[in-house]
Design a protein around this motif. Structure first.
Motif: not given
Length: 85
Positions: A29-33, A51-55, A60-61
């Motif tokens: 939900r932050d970057c829509e990837t 993804h959390t670890g990298e960004t 999320y949804r």
């Protein structure tokens, strides 16, 4: 044949006539990837954790796509004739 039953009980569930596996994916939900679609939850969960670890993104949804169908419930006059559908 078409019948309209406005006050009859119905259920909804997995389509027994087209039992394709559900597809699920997770959208950030932050970057829509989004993750790749998967028929099981583990790969999409791993994607979100990575993804959390990298960004540092943490929102999320989860989206699930499944074939559904309505069926006559107990007491519905069409319950006995369901095999005719």
């Amino acid at each position: 044949m078409t019948r309209t039953l406005r006050h009859a009980a119905w259920t909804i569930g997995a389509d027994r006539e087209d039992p394709a596996p559900s597809a699920r994916f997770i959208l950030c939900r932050d970057c829509e990837t989004q993750s790749e679609p998967s028929t099981s939850q583990a790969p999409t969960d791993r994607w979100a954790l990575k993804h959390t670890g990298e960004t540092g993104h943490r929102a999320y949804r989860e989206l699930v796509i499944a074939n559904l169908r309505t069926y006559p419930a107990a007491g519905n006059p069409l319950e006995q004739s369901e095999e005719d559908w």
